[in-house]
Design a protein around this motif. Structure first.
Motif, PDB file in Angstrom:
ATOM      1  N   ARG A  57       0.840  -1.206   0.000  1.00 54.18           N
ATOM      2  CA  ARG A  57       0.000   0.000   0.000  1.00 54.18           C
ATOM      3  C   ARG A  57       0.874   1.255   0.000  1.00 54.18           C
ATOM      4  O   ARG A  57       0.608   2.218  -0.730  1.00 54.18           O
ATOM      5  CB  ARG A  57      -0.949  -0.006   1.199  1.00 54.18           C
ATOM      6  CG  ARG A  57      -1.981   1.122   1.137  1.00 54.18           C
ATOM      7  CD  ARG A  57      -2.993   1.037   2.253  1.00 54.18           C
ATOM      8  NE  ARG A  57      -3.810  -0.148   2.221  1.00 54.18           N
ATOM      9  CZ  ARG A  57      -4.870  -0.330   1.420  1.00 54.18           C
ATOM     10  NH1 ARG A  57      -5.213   0.611   0.562  1.00 54.18           N
ATOM     11  NH2 ARG A  57      -5.578  -1.434   1.468  1.00 54.18           N
ATOM     12  N   GLU A  58       1.921   1.212   0.808  1.00 57.15           N
ATOM     13  CA  GLU A  58       2.850   2.342   0.897  1.00 57.15           C
ATOM     14  C   GLU A  58       3.459   2.641  -0.479  1.00 57.15           C
ATOM     15  O   GLU A  58       3.521   3.791  -0.919  1.00 57.15           O
ATOM     16  CB  GLU A  58       3.956   1.911   1.853  1.00 57.15           C
ATOM     17  CG  GLU A  58       4.694   2.988   2.555  1.00 57.15           C
ATOM     18  CD  GLU A  58       5.714   2.329   3.501  1.00 57.15           C
ATOM     19  OE1 GLU A  58       5.428   1.239   4.056  1.00 57.15           O
ATOM     20  OE2 GLU A  58       6.801   2.916   3.644  1.00 57.15           O
ATOM     21  N   ALA A  59       3.903   1.595  -1.170  1.00 54.59           N
ATOM     22  CA  ALA A  59       4.540   1.769  -2.481  1.00 54.59           C
ATOM     23  C   ALA A  59       3.544   2.304  -3.507  1.00 54.59           C
ATOM     24  O   ALA A  59       3.838   3.263  -4.226  1.00 54.59           O
ATOM     25  CB  ALA A  59       5.115   0.437  -2.955  1.00 54.59           C
ATOM     26  N   LEU A  60       2.346   1.697  -3.568  1.00 57.74           N
ATOM     27  CA  LEU A  60       1.364   2.112  -4.575  1.00 57.74           C
ATOM     28  C   LEU A  60       0.872   3.528  -4.295  1.00 57.74           C
ATOM     29  O   LEU A  60       0.735   4.341  -5.217  1.00 57.74           O
ATOM     30  CB  LEU A  60       0.199   1.127  -4.620  1.00 57.74           C
ATOM     31  CG  LEU A  60       0.551  -0.283  -5.110  1.00 57.74           C
ATOM     32  CD1 LEU A  60      -0.689  -1.185  -5.079  1.00 57.74           C
ATOM     33  CD2 LEU A  60       1.146  -0.264  -6.517  1.00 57.74           C
ATOM     34  N   ASP A  61       0.608   3.835  -3.024  1.00 53.94           N
ATOM     35  CA  ASP A  61       0.185   5.195  -2.666  1.00 53.94           C
ATOM     36  C   ASP A  61       1.278   6.197  -3.013  1.00 53.94           C
ATOM     37  O   ASP A  61       1.013   7.264  -3.575  1.00 53.94           O
ATOM     38  CB  ASP A  61      -0.119   5.287  -1.162  1.00 53.94           C
ATOM     39  CG  ASP A  61      -1.483   4.710  -0.806  1.00 53.94           C
ATOM     40  OD1 ASP A  61      -2.264   4.406  -1.740  1.00 53.94           O
ATOM     41  OD2 ASP A  61      -1.767   4.553   0.399  1.00 53.94           O
ATOM     42  N   GLY A  62       2.524   5.853  -2.676  1.00 56.25           N
ATOM     43  CA  GLY A  62       3.640   6.771  -2.901  1.00 56.25           C
ATOM     44  C   GLY A  62       3.839   7.056  -4.389  1.00 56.25           C
ATOM     45  O   GLY A  62       3.976   8.215  -4.798  1.00 56.25           O
ATOM     46  N   LEU A  63       3.828   6.011  -5.199  1.00 53.48           N
ATOM     47  CA  LEU A  63       4.035   6.184  -6.645  1.00 53.48           C
ATOM     48  C   LEU A  63       2.854   6.936  -7.270  1.00 53.48           C
ATOM     49  O   LEU A  63       3.040   7.832  -8.092  1.00 53.48           O
ATOM     50  CB  LEU A  63       4.203   4.812  -7.322  1.00 53.48           C
ATOM     51  CG  LEU A  63       5.491   4.062  -6.981  1.00 53.48           C
ATOM     52  CD1 LEU A  63       5.422   2.618  -7.488  1.00 53.48           C
ATOM     53  CD2 LEU A  63       6.711   4.769  -7.579  1.00 53.48           C
ATOM     54  N   HIS A  64       1.645   6.556  -6.865  1.00 51.70           N
ATOM     55  CA  HIS A  64       0.436   7.183  -7.423  1.00 51.70           C
ATOM     56  C   HIS A  64       0.404   8.672  -7.073  1.00 51.70           C
ATOM     57  O   HIS A  64       0.146   9.526  -7.926  1.00 51.70           O
ATOM     58  CB  HIS A  64      -0.789   6.458  -6.867  1.00 51.70           C
ATOM     59  CG  HIS A  64      -2.089   6.914  -7.434  1.00 51.70           C
ATOM     60  ND1 HIS A  64      -2.374   6.877  -8.776  1.00 51.70           N
ATOM     61  CD2 HIS A  64      -3.211   7.428  -6.833  1.00 51.70           C
ATOM     62  CE1 HIS A  64      -3.596   7.339  -8.986  1.00 51.70           C
ATOM     63  NE2 HIS A  64      -4.120   7.689  -7.821  1.00 51.70           N
ATOM     64  N   THR A  65       0.695   8.985  -5.837  1.00 49.34           N
ATOM     65  CA  THR A  65       0.699  10.387  -5.379  1.00 49.34           C
ATOM     66  C   THR A  65       1.769  11.185  -6.119  1.00 49.34           C
ATOM     67  O   THR A  65       1.586  12.369  -6.405  1.00 49.34           O
ATOM     68  CB  THR A  65       0.946  10.442  -3.852  1.00 49.34           C
ATOM     69  OG1 THR A  65      -0.039   9.617  -3.222  1.00 49.34           O
ATOM     70  CG2 THR A  65       0.832  11.850  -3.309  1.00 49.34           C
ATOM     71  N   ALA A  66       2.882  10.530  -6.435  1.00 51.96           N
ATOM     72  CA  ALA A  66       3.964  11.206  -7.161  1.00 51.96           C
ATOM     73  C   ALA A  66       3.639  11.362  -8.654  1.00 51.96           C
ATOM     74  O   ALA A  66       4.435  11.925  -9.401  1.00 51.96           O
ATOM     75  CB  ALA A  66       5.266  10.431  -6.979  1.00 51.96           C
ATOM     76  N   GLY A  67       2.487  10.824  -9.085  1.00 55.25           N
ATOM     77  CA  GLY A  67       2.072  10.987 -10.474  1.00 55.25           C
ATOM     78  C   GLY A  67       2.640   9.942 -11.423  1.00 55.25           C
ATOM     79  O   GLY A  67       2.554  10.093 -12.645  1.00 55.25           O
ATOM     80  N   MET A  68       3.202   8.861 -10.886  1.00 54.45           N
ATOM     81  CA  MET A  68       3.760   7.803 -11.748  1.00 54.45           C
ATOM     82  C   MET A  68       2.635   6.971 -12.363  1.00 54.45           C
ATOM     83  O   MET A  68       1.808   6.426 -11.638  1.00 54.45           O
ATOM     84  CB  MET A  68       4.658   6.879 -10.899  1.00 54.45           C
ATOM     85  CG  MET A  68       5.221   5.699 -11.661  1.00 54.45           C
ATOM     86  SD  MET A  68       6.485   6.163 -12.851  1.00 54.45           S
ATOM     87  CE  MET A  68       7.889   6.385 -11.753  1.00 54.45           C
ATOM     88  N   PRO A  69       2.559   6.842 -13.692  1.00 51.08           N
ATOM     89  CA  PRO A  69       1.572   5.936 -14.293  1.00 51.08           C
ATOM     90  C   PRO A  69       1.847   4.487 -13.865  1.00 51.08           C
ATOM     91  O   PRO A  69       3.006   4.043 -13.887  1.00 51.08           O
ATOM     92  CB  PRO A  69       1.790   6.108 -15.797  1.00 51.08           C
ATOM     93  CG  PRO A  69       2.472   7.422 -15.945  1.00 51.08           C
ATOM     94  CD  PRO A  69       3.332   7.573 -14.708  1.00 51.08           C
TER      95      PRO A  69
END
Ligand SMILES: O=C(O)COP(=O)(O)O
Ligand SMILES: [Mg+2]
Length: 221
Positions: free
Chosen positions: A102-114
């Protein structure tokens, strides 16, 4: 941020064994399908080593083990149908996210990574599972094992994903738990990252020589 993410413009994730520990629900559905035919249940330990090439292959392996010979096509199709029915009733009953996911997906998503998802699991199960964890909105495209004529380790689903997002394969990263993910990633020209905790037919995924290996996806962010 993990050094392998430097310059990456799209991250593709595998599902079973990478994001979710799904083997208890898979094994329950396999066993329900076997027992309905008066065959002995396989149990979690065997099923763990059979996951990775999609649901039809999973049932072919389970039936081969129970019968002591390769199943005929009609029996295989009938048991596969039963498996799909049982699995679809409760795909998230005992399925859990691995630590750090969850931490990884939230972090990447919040950073705008597709983000994309490429699994060999049938397409129909992806949304219920991701929605169960509130993660469906993180992924711009999800491809199941039956979405295209080819599945991993064929690179086609990964190349389809890269084209969909308009990203060059060399700027994409494939994250997975099995040799099929690493082989598909390498053949597609993606960078590859492996996790050691999933399902890889009982073999260490490090033997597939991914570009990097992390104990937890939290290390991505
Ligand atoms: O359904 C399978 O066999 C494996 O699914 P995966 O590609 O998400 O690991
Ligand atoms: Mg997997």
């Amino acid at each position: 941020m993990h050094p392998l993410l430097q310059g990456v413009k799209l991250v593709a994730f595998d599902l079973d064994g990478t994001l979710v520990d799904s083997v208890l629900d898979l094994a329950a559905a396999v066993d329900a399908a076997l027992v309905a035919l008066d065959l002995p249940p396989a149990g979690e330990t065997k099923v763990r080593d059979w996951v990775g090439n999609g649901s039809l292959k999973l049932i072919e392996r389970a039936l081969g083990d129970a019968l002591g010979e390769a199943p005929g096509p009609e029996r295989l199709a009938a048991v596969h149908e039963r498996f799909l029915h049982h699995y679809g009733l409760a795909p998230n009953a005992r399925t859990r996210l691995y630590p750090g996911v969850r931490e990884a997906l939230d972090g990447l998503h919040t950073a705008g990574m597709p983000l994309g998802l490429v699994t060999n699991k049938p397409q129909a199960f992806i949304a219920p599972i991701l929605e169960g964890f509130g993660l469906a909105g993180h992924f711009g495209l999800c491809l199941g094992g039956d979405a295209l004529p080819q599945k991993k380790p064929d690179p086609a689903p990964l190349l389809h994903l890269a084209r969909h997002f308009g990203v060059a394969p060399g700027d994409c990263l494939m994250v997975g738990d099995s040799r099929h993910d690493i082989e598909a990633g390498r053949r597609a020209g993606f960078r590859t990252l492996a996790v050691p905790y999933g399902y890889n037919h009982g073999e260490p995924v490090a033997a597939s020589r991914p570009d990097a290996l992390v104990e937890s996806l939290a290390e991505l962010v």
